[in-house]
Design a protein around this motif. Sequence first.
Motif, mmCIF file in Angstrom:
data_model
loop_
_atom_site.group_PDB
_atom_site.id
_atom_site.type_symbol
_atom_site.label_atom_id
_atom_site.label_comp_id
_atom_site.label_asym_id
_atom_site.label_seq_id
_atom_site.Cartn_x
_atom_site.Cartn_y
_atom_site.Cartn_z
ATOM 1 N N ILE A 49 0.814 -1.220 0.000
ATOM 2 C CA ILE A 49 0.000 0.000 0.000
ATOM 3 C C ILE A 49 0.846 1.268 0.000
ATOM 4 C CG2 ILE A 49 -1.885 -1.177 1.173
ATOM 5 C CD1 ILE A 49 -1.023 0.483 3.718
ATOM 6 N N ARG A 69 -7.966 3.852 4.600
ATOM 7 C CA ARG A 69 -8.661 2.769 3.897
ATOM 8 C C ARG A 69 -10.137 2.909 4.249
ATOM 9 N NH1 ARG A 69 -10.459 -2.489 5.299
ATOM 10 N NH2 ARG A 69 -10.207 -4.082 3.670
ATOM 11 N N TRP A 127 -8.070 1.793 -0.656
ATOM 12 C CA TRP A 127 -7.041 2.617 -0.044
ATOM 13 C C TRP A 127 -6.948 3.974 -0.734
ATOM 14 C CZ3 TRP A 127 -4.541 1.401 4.338
ATOM 15 C CH2 TRP A 127 -4.541 0.058 4.751
#
Length: 627
Positions: A406, A441, A447
């Motif tokens: 991420i 998120r 995200w």
Amino acid sequence: MRKSAMVAVMLVSMGLPAGTAVAAPGDYWVAGGDQTGRRLIAFDPAVADWNSPSAVKWTWQPSVTTGRFTADEVSAFGLIADFKLRERPSGERSVVVAAGGSRGIAAIVSYPGGVRQWARILPGNLHAAELLPDGNIAVAASTGGWVRVYASSQGPNAAAYAEFPLADAHAALWDPAIRRLWVIGQDPVTRQHILTALAVEGTPARPALREDTQRRRALETPGGHDVYAYAHDTGKLWVTTGSAAYLYDKATRIFTAAPAGANRGAVKSIGNQPSGQIVQTRADAAKTPPGSCTASTWCTDTVDFFSPSMTRKRTGAAFYKARVWSPYYSVADRPLRGTVRDRVRAASGAWDAGTAEVDGNGGISGAAVAALPDGGLQVLTVVPGSGVWSRGRSPAGVWDEHAVRIDGNGDITDVAAAALPGGGLQVLTVVPGSGVWSRGRGASGAWDASAVKIDDNGLVSRVSAAALPDGSVHAQTVVPGAGVWNRTRDQAGTWAASSVRIDGEAAVAAISAAGLPDGTLHVQTVVPGSGVWNLRRAAAGTWDASAARIDANGSVSAVSAAGLPDGGLRVQTVVPGSGVWDRGRTASGVWEASATRIDANGSVLDVSAAGLREGSLHLLTLPDIAQ
């Protein structure tokens, strides 16, 4: 607090282009302990002739007039055995020095002024000295057969000390990555030649020493001599013995021969520059043909360099050791790495007997877990050089097969996560030199496209986070030397413009936080040598005036916490060499009398915990892959 070695402007030497047999630009001075002249001399390695005044950048020897030493202390300073330049957490720099013989001296002096800050005449043939971050000094004595830590932080003549028996003790090096003191010598019972690490416990005023036996390693060859930081990787150490020089990998526990011709016998000191060039002293008597220093069988008038190769000679000098004159313990403070495992505490309070592997990537340096309101979990892991990865566990208890990256910032060193009542998640990351960043998120699982900087303080070392029932998020940051700070994100998603200091303790090393159903927030801090402290924020928003100590074990290295739906709080601590311990607080505010060990794995590096709405708790541990 770490800074890049390249910003130490005062210590940087100006050299010629790298690749030739000269010092590289950006490399440090090199200091030698001249036993003939009874003084320390720092040289510019870019100057070929060390007899030239232009090569000498700093000198020191104890003085009654300018240095505030006693005449007796000055007379004890002869056989200079070790010396290191160190930067304290305050930014002040000091030199720690040890001179051997049957009657030697250990001392700490200001730098560059050279004024006495602490000194003590000691027997036992002192061979090594190190300045610890708390201001205490570690000393190793070969014929004395001990390693001691003196409470030098308590005053210029402090005499209290802790002692660890170690025959033929020759080295002392503080390792900030694992908060251990590396030493070398012989086991006084088995006579085995060993490299091992000591935990410095107790308090600065009353230190204590304990061997971290899981770090012990038998030497490949006898006669352990020097241990020093490797400038390019905090996972490795330089180690020398009577007949060889090595690089030692702390994770794999493998000794590898020193490169570029540096692997040889009778090496008294070794280190390397930021450029990679190796700096070494070897006794002239062991060279072929022998060198010109005849003052002793262990001296040399020459410092040898490898890759590129060159020599620097000081006519008439008797060097035992030479040190790369860097003020830092190592190039970067990075923890060791491991895999992530999960241990469950049922709503009944019973812990699982074992752990389950969540992520088998052995390159993980930190992890955080958050419990979502639907009963799912999200685990965030830090992989140095790669970034932050996320892996989920469904409400049914099934873990995702693969983690998803991420954040691709490979410089991230710490991560924290807080789950919101509506199903969203906030992830906080620390980027040294840049500050703290937040990435969200949504409840749908999507995200944010990018992270947002919420704190531009580049000195932040650690972060923790917790969400409250009203939907607010609180992020806590540790600023070494400046305490613990809290920044709030309101229910609308807006971060406060500034942080508020909630704890002035300068030595906090680890932190965790947990929100409770009643709207209170609890922040736990680890203070080395002191223990674990808990600070409470009331539902109305006021912080307690001071933290309360909930664990007096000064060896705790990491902490985690989780709130339970009944209003209880569980706090877990890591004690290196011992394992993971758990202590609870009831909804009425009563702490259990003592902690209970829930994991006997003494190699655990880090922990993170989260409590689910049905009352269970998940504890993630990060065991060292080398154990």
